[in-house]
Scaffold this motif. Sequence first.
Motif, PDB file in Angstrom:
ATOM      1  N   ALA A 147       5.603 -15.958  -6.387  1.00  0.00           N
ATOM      2  CA  ALA A 147       4.051 -16.160  -6.815  1.00  0.00           C
ATOM      3  C   ALA A 147       3.424 -14.893  -7.354  1.00  0.00           C
ATOM      4  O   ALA A 147       2.748 -14.633  -8.158  1.00  0.00           O
ATOM      5  CB  ALA A 147       3.229 -16.773  -5.806  1.00  0.00           C
ATOM      6  N   LEU A 148       3.802 -13.601  -6.402  1.00  0.00           N
ATOM      7  CA  LEU A 148       3.198 -12.351  -6.775  1.00  0.00           C
ATOM      8  C   LEU A 148       3.791 -11.779  -7.994  1.00  0.00           C
ATOM      9  O   LEU A 148       3.349 -11.092  -8.623  1.00  0.00           O
ATOM     10  CB  LEU A 148       3.675 -11.609  -5.641  1.00  0.00           C
ATOM     11  N   LYS A 149       4.865 -12.406  -8.724  1.00  0.00           N
ATOM     12  CA  LYS A 149       5.536 -11.957  -9.940  1.00  0.00           C
ATOM     13  C   LYS A 149       4.737 -12.622 -11.104  1.00  0.00           C
ATOM     14  O   LYS A 149       5.064 -12.221 -12.307  1.00  0.00           O
ATOM     15  CB  LYS A 149       6.908 -12.117  -9.798  1.00  0.00           C
ATOM     16  N   GLY A 150       3.774 -13.503 -10.884  1.00  0.00           N
ATOM     17  CA  GLY A 150       2.991 -14.172 -11.740  1.00  0.00           C
ATOM     18  C   GLY A 150       3.619 -15.515 -12.252  1.00  0.00           C
ATOM     19  O   GLY A 150       3.001 -15.948 -13.097  1.00  0.00           O
ATOM     20  N   HIS A 151       4.430 -16.075 -11.608  1.00  0.00           N
ATOM     21  CA  HIS A 151       5.289 -17.374 -11.738  1.00  0.00           C
ATOM     22  C   HIS A 151       4.634 -18.128 -10.848  1.00  0.00           C
ATOM     23  O   HIS A 151       4.326 -17.864  -9.736  1.00  0.00           O
ATOM     24  CB  HIS A 151       6.566 -17.243 -11.918  1.00  0.00           C
ATOM     25  N   LYS A 184      -3.153 -11.428   0.574  1.00  0.00           N
ATOM     26  CA  LYS A 184      -3.240 -10.324   1.535  1.00  0.00           C
ATOM     27  C   LYS A 184      -2.308  -8.900   0.580  1.00  0.00           C
ATOM     28  O   LYS A 184      -2.776  -7.902   0.942  1.00  0.00           O
ATOM     29  CB  LYS A 184      -2.555 -10.434   2.800  1.00  0.00           C
ATOM     30  N   ARG A 185      -1.057  -9.508   0.441  1.00  0.00           N
ATOM     31  CA  ARG A 185      -0.128  -8.488  -0.203  1.00  0.00           C
ATOM     32  C   ARG A 185      -0.522  -8.181  -1.562  1.00  0.00           C
ATOM     33  O   ARG A 185      -0.590  -6.907  -2.027  1.00  0.00           O
ATOM     34  CB  ARG A 185       1.248  -9.066  -0.244  1.00  0.00           C
ATOM     35  N   GLY A 186      -1.241  -8.993  -2.410  1.00  0.00           N
ATOM     36  CA  GLY A 186      -1.635  -8.610  -3.879  1.00  0.00           C
ATOM     37  C   GLY A 186      -2.793  -7.717  -3.761  1.00  0.00           C
ATOM     38  O   GLY A 186      -3.055  -6.577  -4.386  1.00  0.00           O
ATOM     39  N   ARG A 187      -3.745  -7.734  -2.583  1.00  0.00           N
ATOM     40  CA  ARG A 187      -4.874  -6.768  -2.596  1.00  0.00           C
ATOM     41  C   ARG A 187      -4.640  -5.454  -2.066  1.00  0.00           C
ATOM     42  O   ARG A 187      -5.373  -4.673  -2.036  1.00  0.00           O
ATOM     43  CB  ARG A 187      -5.839  -7.595  -1.658  1.00  0.00           C
ATOM     44  N   ALA A 188      -3.187  -5.332  -1.565  1.00  0.00           N
ATOM     45  CA  ALA A 188      -2.914  -4.087  -1.043  1.00  0.00           C
ATOM     46  C   ALA A 188      -2.708  -3.043  -2.020  1.00  0.00           C
ATOM     47  O   ALA A 188      -2.816  -1.854  -1.946  1.00  0.00           O
ATOM     48  CB  ALA A 188      -1.543  -4.239  -0.157  1.00  0.00           C
ATOM     49  N   THR A 189      -2.498  -3.560  -3.421  1.00  0.00           N
ATOM     50  CA  THR A 189      -2.384  -2.739  -4.316  1.00  0.00           C
ATOM     51  C   THR A 189      -3.470  -3.022  -5.499  1.00  0.00           C
ATOM     52  O   THR A 189      -3.521  -2.174  -6.479  1.00  0.00           O
ATOM     53  CB  THR A 189      -0.794  -3.112  -5.033  1.00  0.00           C
ATOM     54  N   ASP A 190      -4.129  -4.053  -5.329  1.00  0.00           N
ATOM     55  CA  ASP A 190      -5.218  -4.391  -6.474  1.00  0.00           C
ATOM     56  C   ASP A 190      -6.174  -5.185  -5.833  1.00  0.00           C
ATOM     57  O   ASP A 190      -6.041  -6.316  -5.289  1.00  0.00           O
ATOM     58  CB  ASP A 190      -4.541  -5.308  -7.534  1.00  0.00           C
TER      59      ASP A 190
END
Length: 432
Positions: A147-151, A184-190
Amino acid sequence: MSRIDTFVAPRPNPALIRAMTSVNRIVMLRGIPGFRDLLPFNRLAGLRGVSNVRHIDFPDADLERLKASCGAGKATFITPNHPEFFTDWMIDKEIVSQVSPLTASWATNGVVNGLGRLMQKFWLANNLIAQIPGNSGAAKEHSIAWALKGHGVLLHPEGGVGWHANVVASLLPGAVEMGLEALKRGRATDSNFKVWIAPVVWKLAFTGNVEAALAKECAYVEKNLKIERQATDTLPQRIHHVYSTLLARDEAASGMPFDQGASYAQRQRVLVTELSRQLGKSISADIDVADITELLRRARRWQRENTGDAERQRQVRALVDRVQRLQRVGPWACANPRIGQEEIAEHLKRIRNDYCRGGLRDTMNRFVPQPAGPRCAHIRVPEALGLHEHTGSIDDAVADLHRRMQDTVTNIVAELAANGGFIFYPNPFYRH
């Protein structure tokens, strides 16, 4: 561990996925024009459309709403309702082919891993994620990363099929839990990263009167289960009689008295309470038997942790199976004074799935159930739930998701009924 219980990460093949989208659209859903209505070709599922979904009603506004929740720079978990087996993946695949073709889809490990090495390779290439009961950590980790890859990642929050399209069952929290971890993981970089839970619901409606085909299937069920038909009964009454007879057999097997004057719902409730008491005693669980969901969860855990006691395992498994089977006819069956042909069809499929065992015909029906006639799939997309905006608990998010899905299903049913889209009968469960 056996292959069926070993998680293997999907290896999506875009070319195969595109090819299977066309096969799904023609062979599995719509059928081949010119053959699907012509004898004897319309008796061949592949020419008629295996799921016999001739028409798809998917308004542009709903499609665009789903598209807006998917794509690069966000994580999306797509959560359809789960009213019917086999047709579920066919319709889900048609939906995601239009919004996120490389969506990964959760499926039971019996399908992904349990049909041999070659079929496992095929399903993994179609981007199916095997759900391993009691050991879903690897599947969840893969889903979050994908999901974090945009799929998109698609999973049915109701869990198993209940065969009750008008009612959305209680939802499992998996999609929300994975979404929060992805956030949580996405907000770590964005700091502006967004995560969406995108619900989708669909309702299948027959395009014509299929009473003759339903009566034929009911006769098969009666013969298979050795239940004598009452000559004057209507089709819905025959369904009620089948269920009442099966309930009487369960009562007898459990040593429960048969209460001739009680309704089906009353008898079912008393029997489930007694079986739950026996189950709690069998696993030495100090728990309120009214909390059947927790009791079943503990029973499944007990089975995993006590594999050495074969006889007790058999007893616990039999009690769990019986309680689960009885619960599959929920309060919704008695809630309305009318019952439609679609609901009659669902009752028949549920009975065949739960009680008709042993023959090739019923085995095939469990994996690829055949509808009584041509249908239209009415697909709608409620507003997505943005976890990046959510401030409540996981339970609050799950409840909100359930409300959005149920409200949308209810609106579809009301709209179709108002336009004469259903054929109704008096519902014998309503007063009995």
